[in-house]
Design a protein around this motif. Structure first.
Motif, PDB file in Angstrom:
ATOM      1  N   GLN A  98       0.862  -1.189   0.000  1.00 46.62           N
ATOM      2  CA  GLN A  98       0.000   0.000   0.000  1.00 46.62           C
ATOM      3  C   GLN A  98       0.892   1.231   0.000  1.00 46.62           C
ATOM      4  N   ARG A  99       0.598   2.146  -0.910  1.00 46.95           N
ATOM      5  CA  ARG A  99       1.336   3.415  -0.964  1.00 46.95           C
ATOM      6  C   ARG A  99       0.452   4.464  -1.615  1.00 46.95           C
ATOM      7  N   LEU A 100       0.922   5.701  -1.637  1.00 43.94           N
ATOM      8  CA  LEU A 100       0.161   6.742  -2.309  1.00 43.94           C
ATOM      9  C   LEU A 100       0.551   6.775  -3.776  1.00 43.94           C
ATOM     10  N   GLY A 101      -0.434   6.847  -4.658  1.00 44.10           N
ATOM     11  CA  GLY A 101      -0.184   6.973  -6.086  1.00 44.10           C
ATOM     12  C   GLY A 101       0.171   8.414  -6.442  1.00 44.10           C
ATOM     13  N   ALA A 102       0.472   8.614  -7.722  1.00 41.38           N
ATOM     14  CA  ALA A 102       0.881   9.945  -8.199  1.00 41.38           C
ATOM     15  C   ALA A 102      -0.183  11.010  -7.915  1.00 41.38           C
ATOM     16  N   ASP A 103      -1.459  10.589  -7.894  1.00 43.08           N
ATOM     17  CA  ASP A 103      -2.548  11.548  -7.642  1.00 43.08           C
ATOM     18  C   ASP A 103      -2.837  11.732  -6.155  1.00 43.08           C
ATOM     19  N   GLY A 104      -2.032  11.098  -5.290  1.00 43.74           N
ATOM     20  CA  GLY A 104      -2.215  11.257  -3.840  1.00 43.74           C
ATOM     21  C   GLY A 104      -3.194  10.281  -3.235  1.00 43.74           C
ATOM     22  N   ALA A 105      -3.847   9.474  -4.082  1.00 42.32           N
ATOM     23  CA  ALA A 105      -4.797   8.478  -3.561  1.00 42.32           C
ATOM     24  C   ALA A 105      -4.061   7.174  -3.250  1.00 42.32           C
ATOM     25  N   PRO A 106      -4.470   6.481  -2.185  1.00 42.49           N
ATOM     26  CA  PRO A 106      -3.792   5.222  -1.859  1.00 42.49           C
ATOM     27  C   PRO A 106      -4.047   4.146  -2.907  1.00 42.49           C
ATOM     28  N   VAL A 107      -3.008   3.390  -3.236  1.00 45.30           N
ATOM     29  CA  VAL A 107      -3.136   2.261  -4.167  1.00 45.30           C
ATOM     30  C   VAL A 107      -2.516   1.022  -3.520  1.00 45.30           C
ATOM     31  N   THR A 108      -3.041  -0.131  -3.892  1.00 45.60           N
ATOM     32  CA  THR A 108      -2.487  -1.402  -3.418  1.00 45.60           C
ATOM     33  C   THR A 108      -2.014  -2.182  -4.635  1.00 45.60           C
ATOM     34  N   SER A 109      -0.751  -2.641  -4.595  1.00 44.71           N
ATOM     35  CA  SER A 109      -0.250  -3.505  -5.672  1.00 44.71           C
ATOM     36  C   SER A 109       0.075  -4.871  -5.079  1.00 44.71           C
ATOM     37  N   ARG A 110       0.170  -5.864  -5.955  1.00 41.90           N
ATOM     38  CA  ARG A 110       0.409  -7.229  -5.479  1.00 41.90           C
ATOM     39  C   ARG A 110       1.552  -7.863  -6.263  1.00 41.90           C
ATOM     40  N   THR A 111       2.448  -8.535  -5.565  1.00 48.64           N
ATOM     41  CA  THR A 111       3.463  -9.361  -6.215  1.00 48.64           C
ATOM     42  C   THR A 111       3.455 -10.719  -5.539  1.00 48.64           C
ATOM     43  N   GLU A 112       4.058 -11.701  -6.216  1.00 48.81           N
ATOM     44  CA  GLU A 112       4.160 -13.047  -5.648  1.00 48.81           C
ATOM     45  C   GLU A 112       5.616 -13.291  -5.298  1.00 48.81           C
ATOM     46  N   GLU A 113       5.862 -13.750  -4.087  1.00 51.87           N
ATOM     47  CA  GLU A 113       7.248 -13.895  -3.633  1.00 51.87           C
ATOM     48  C   GLU A 113       7.514 -15.270  -3.040  1.00 51.87           C
ATOM     49  N   THR A 114       8.695 -15.782  -3.354  1.00 48.06           N
ATOM     50  CA  THR A 114       9.248 -16.975  -2.711  1.00 48.06           C
ATOM     51  C   THR A 114      10.602 -16.569  -2.165  1.00 48.06           C
ATOM     52  N   ARG A 115      10.791 -16.754  -0.876  1.00 52.11           N
ATOM     53  CA  ARG A 115      12.059 -16.351  -0.247  1.00 52.11           C
ATOM     54  C   ARG A 115      12.662 -17.536   0.499  1.00 52.11           C
ATOM     55  N   ILE A 116      13.949 -17.725   0.291  1.00 52.04           N
ATOM     56  CA  ILE A 116      14.678 -18.830   0.933  1.00 52.04           C
ATOM     57  C   ILE A 116      15.526 -18.268   2.066  1.00 52.04           C
ATOM     58  N   TRP A 117      15.454 -18.937   3.208  1.00 47.43           N
ATOM     59  CA  TRP A 117      16.257 -18.566   4.379  1.00 47.43           C
ATOM     60  C   TRP A 117      17.155 -19.738   4.720  1.00 47.43           C
ATOM     61  N   GLN A 118      18.386 -19.405   5.088  1.00 46.45           N
ATOM     62  CA  GLN A 118      19.354 -20.449   5.478  1.00 46.45           C
ATOM     63  C   GLN A 118      20.017 -20.028   6.788  1.00 46.45           C
ATOM     64  N   ARG A 119      20.153 -21.000   7.697  1.00 45.64           N
ATOM     65  CA  ARG A 119      20.874 -20.695   8.938  1.00 45.64           C
ATOM     66  C   ARG A 119      22.366 -20.888   8.672  1.00 45.64           C
TER      67      ARG A 119
END
Ligand code: GLY
Length: 135
Positions: A98-119
């Protein structure tokens, strides 16, 4: 039972670390980001245009850009944690930003993420991720 509790604890810890990672990205907090990542982090993300990027310099560029207006909030939607062994795990989720768009109105974008963690040396480090734009 003991094993289950231990696995749950690891999952909770990894979700917390992943959330801290997203918070560091949202805040443009480079010091926190590199603290959570292995120096030889690899990734595929839309910005890498189909190339596997290795290391931190590629990411630093974005952290050093001027900050946009307004607050940014990121949410992991339905995260799944898969423990691959005592020292490795994969987390997958849709990331809502969630962030403000160029016109000052809030917008929500979506991405898909896979994250690997290693100890590594007793500390969980983020070692690889793949982010796709929502289809
Ligand atoms: N582009 C930095 C990250 O998503 O981890």
């Amino acid at each position: 039972m003991r094993k289950q509790m231990s696995s749950d604890t690891t999952e909770a810890e990894l979700l917390e670390l992943n959330e801290a990672l997203l918070d560091s990205i949202a805040a443009g907090d480079w010091d926190s980001y590199i603290e959570l990542c292995a120096g030889d982090l690899t990734c595929f993300e839309p910005e890498s245009r189909g190339h596997l990027v290795e290391g931190m310099e590629f990411h630093r560029y974005y952290f050093e850009l001027p900050k946009g207006e307004g607050p940014v909030n990121m949410t992991m939607s339905t995260p799944q944690v898969r423990i691959l062994g005592p020292d490795a795990a994969v987390i997958s989720y849709a990331r809502l930003t969630q962030r403000l768009g160029a016109d000052g109105a809030p917008v929500t974008s979506r991405t898909e993420e896979t994250r690997i963690w290693q100890r590594i040396d007793g500390r969980w480090r983020h070692v690889h991720f793949h982010r796709s734009v929502a289809t």
